[in-house]
Structure formats: C-alpha cells, structure tokens
Write a protein that holds these residues in place. Sequence first.
Motif, PDB file in Angstrom:
ATOM      1  N   GLU A  87       0.398  -1.173   0.433  1.00 49.56           N
ATOM      2  CA  GLU A  87       0.271  -0.158  -0.519  1.00 49.56           C
ATOM      3  C   GLU A  87       0.774   1.330   0.203  1.00 49.56           C
ATOM      4  OE1 GLU A  87      -3.663   0.383  -0.549  1.00 49.56           O
ATOM      5  OE2 GLU A  87      -3.026  -1.932  -1.136  1.00 49.56           O
ATOM      6  N   ASN A  88       1.788   1.176   0.720  1.00 53.13           N
ATOM      7  CA  ASN A  88       2.766   2.866   0.554  1.00 53.13           C
ATOM      8  C   ASN A  88       3.315   2.677  -0.780  1.00 53.13           C
ATOM      9  OD1 ASN A  88       5.211   4.675   1.941  1.00 53.13           O
ATOM     10  ND2 ASN A  88       6.479   3.216   1.752  1.00 53.13           N
ATOM     11  N   LYS A 115       1.947   2.139  -3.612  1.00 55.20           N
ATOM     12  CA  LYS A 115       0.858   2.692  -4.650  1.00 55.20           C
ATOM     13  C   LYS A 115       0.273   4.280  -3.849  1.00 55.20           C
ATOM     14  CE  LYS A 115      -2.014  -1.632  -4.781  1.00 55.20           C
ATOM     15  NZ  LYS A 115      -3.353  -2.379  -4.681  1.00 55.20           N
ATOM     16  N   ARG A 116       0.623   3.983  -2.947  1.00 58.52           N
ATOM     17  CA  ARG A 116       0.355   6.333  -2.144  1.00 58.52           C
ATOM     18  C   ARG A 116       1.886   6.528  -3.091  1.00 58.52           C
ATOM     19  NH1 ARG A 116      -0.726   3.437   2.593  1.00 58.52           N
ATOM     20  NH2 ARG A 116       1.359   3.764   3.305  1.00 58.52           N
ATOM     21  N   LYS A 117       3.023   6.144  -3.142  1.00 55.13           N
ATOM     22  CA  LYS A 117       3.758   7.053  -3.674  1.00 55.13           C
ATOM     23  C   LYS A 117       3.524   6.862  -5.166  1.00 55.13           C
ATOM     24  CE  LYS A 117       7.737   5.222  -0.750  1.00 55.13           C
ATOM     25  NZ  LYS A 117       9.271   4.692  -0.548  1.00 55.13           N
ATOM     26  N   GLU A 144       0.739   6.961  -6.475  1.00 51.73           N
ATOM     27  CA  GLU A 144      -0.250   7.399  -6.870  1.00 51.73           C
ATOM     28  C   GLU A 144      -0.112   9.079  -5.949  1.00 51.73           C
ATOM     29  OE1 GLU A 144      -3.287   5.444  -4.391  1.00 51.73           O
ATOM     30  OE2 GLU A 144      -3.292   3.524  -5.988  1.00 51.73           O
ATOM     31  N   HIS A 145       0.554   9.548  -5.722  1.00 54.50           N
ATOM     32  CA  HIS A 145       0.869  10.852  -5.026  1.00 54.50           C
ATOM     33  C   HIS A 145       1.751  11.567  -6.502  1.00 54.50           C
ATOM     34  CE1 HIS A 145       2.433  14.058  -2.690  1.00 54.50           C
ATOM     35  NE2 HIS A 145       3.542  13.607  -3.669  1.00 54.50           N
TER      36      HIS A 145
END
Length: 337
Positions: free
Chosen positions: A193-194, A196-198, A200-201
């Motif tokens: 998930e980390n 993915k967050r990077k 998506e950011h």
Amino acid sequence: MAALRWLLLPFSALYASILWIRNKLYDIQLFKSREFAIPTIVVGNLVVGGAGKSPMVEYLISLLKDSKKVATLSRGYGRKTKGFALVHTASTADEVGDEPLQFKRKFPEITVAVCEDRCFGVEQLEQNHDVIILDDAFQHRKLKPKFSILLFDFESLLSFGMPLPTGNFRDLMSQTRRADCIVITKCPSAISENEKRKIEHKIKRYSNSPIFYSKISYLPIHSAKRNVLETDLSNTSILLFTGIANPKPLLEYLTPISKSVEHVRFSDHHAFEESDFDKIKKAFDSLANPEKIILTTEKDFQRIPSSVFSQFPLYIQPIQQALEHANHFDELINKAL
C-alpha cells in the motif's frame, strides 16, 4: 552509460521545451485535433519501452469483440511498407509489423489495420465498425479519442522521470492529465500500500483519473501449432531469445520454474537475419541438458519464418493482462462507448 546520458541533459531540456510548445499549441487549438463520430479508444504510454500496450489492446479486443464490430489501428512499427493496409493472417511482419500481425492471428474475426496517419486510418475503417482501438497513439494529438488509456510500467514510476535522451520519457509527465484512466502495468506479485501511495501521489499531481494496477499473467507455453507443452519445466533447460523492450519480467518468471535459462537478447522489434538464427541454434546446441527447448515471445514469433526452426523444439510464451478491479475497468470502457 548512465553518466554519458547525464551529459546529454541540455538536449533533454531542449526536447522538453519542444514537447511543451507542441502540446500547448494543441491545447489552445492553434494546432487542430480531429474527433470522429465512431468511438475510438487510445492505448499509449509516456515512457520509451515495453509498458504492456499489446496485452492491453488484446484485453480490450476480448472485452468488446462479442458485442461490437471491432477494429484495431496501429502504425505498424518495423514494417517495410507505408500507408494504410489491412492485416491478414498470412501477412508478414515486414509488411504490417509484428504486433498488428499478432492481433490478427489471435483474433482473426476482427479487423486489424496499419497506417502512420491515424486520422486517415480511422476514415478508412469508421463506416463498417462500431469501435476502433488505436495502439500507441497517445502522442498522436491530431486525433482526439473518445477514451484514452495511459499505461505506466511499475518500475518507471519509482524513479525520477526525465525526458529523452537523459531519461526514458518521450512526453512530459504533465500530459497524464489527458488520460481518462491510468493503468500501472507489470506490477510485482505483492505490491504494498505504501508503494501504491507513492505512485498515486506522483500521478495525482497531474490527474484525478482512476488508477488501476495490473500484472503479467503467463499462459501455458505452446508450440507454433498451438499444442500446449505439458512437460514440467523443472528439469528443462530453456534457450530464450527475445527482441522486446523489457524481457526482465519474463526472465524472472522462467528462472525459478525451470532447470536453467540461457537468454539471447536482441533489440526491440529486431529484424531477425539468418546469422541471428544461427546464433540461437548454436546456443541451443551448447546446452548440455538433453531436456531442452527454445522459447520466444508471441511478438518475436511473428518475425520468424515458419521453416527456420522446423527441426528444433520451438515454443512460444503467451501472456495476458491481469487487472485488479477488472469489473470496474470494464464498466468504464462500456460506459465510455
């Protein structure tokens, strides 16, 4: 080699400036984009190399072909012909390019065409079809599609994106805003998930379009006559030859499931010659293990005359797109059409 590319940074700045001006002229409509009545779906990427456009086009064909009359339109990269041409199952890669030929041989019921001028190509196809899928046409701004799918290879988003020639970006990251949806391809089997967050950011600085994640799904290996290889590969040595942009995922898949993998690598869309086939055969003969096969990709197979490996155990590794939340993606496509 990396240090040399950094020396080319001034050329990257010049290239980025040219891209920015070109895109701006289209944005303010000084350069005109043409929209067609027939629904058109563009599949493209911003980064040079294999982002998985062909598996995405094949995914769309499979999704739509039973309910609509589908055509695909490609430039026909690597062909030795010019202009508009329909692709037939008996065509050659020299005539139409390897990827369009692959589409036609896998889906003979649909229309496959090639043309450098995408607008002219659509004109030739629009009267007799319900939807046209345009392969690798995101930068072809003369055509305004009904729906754009932008692909990013997973690894390309983990590093700082630089334009050519210092980096691998052939267009500016800001152009992500033109995409109707974004697919992150060739993801590892376990993406955190980390991570993915990077990702998506990074993307959401430019676009609020939905983001999907996909993996490569490796289908059963088969022969040229489509006979599935039933043998367990654990005792088999593989002579793999590829002419694709990024063979790394395929090597990572084959290495743990086979006894050994010897890789003969060529450049993307490589035009094979007799000396190349001799090199492959020699490498295969040098494998000590009596249980051995020659393996290549579907795209590379389109560029090989059928007689070349008639006396050798030649096999093909097919792949397909495995999308997370595929139902949501399918709904987006159907709604757009």
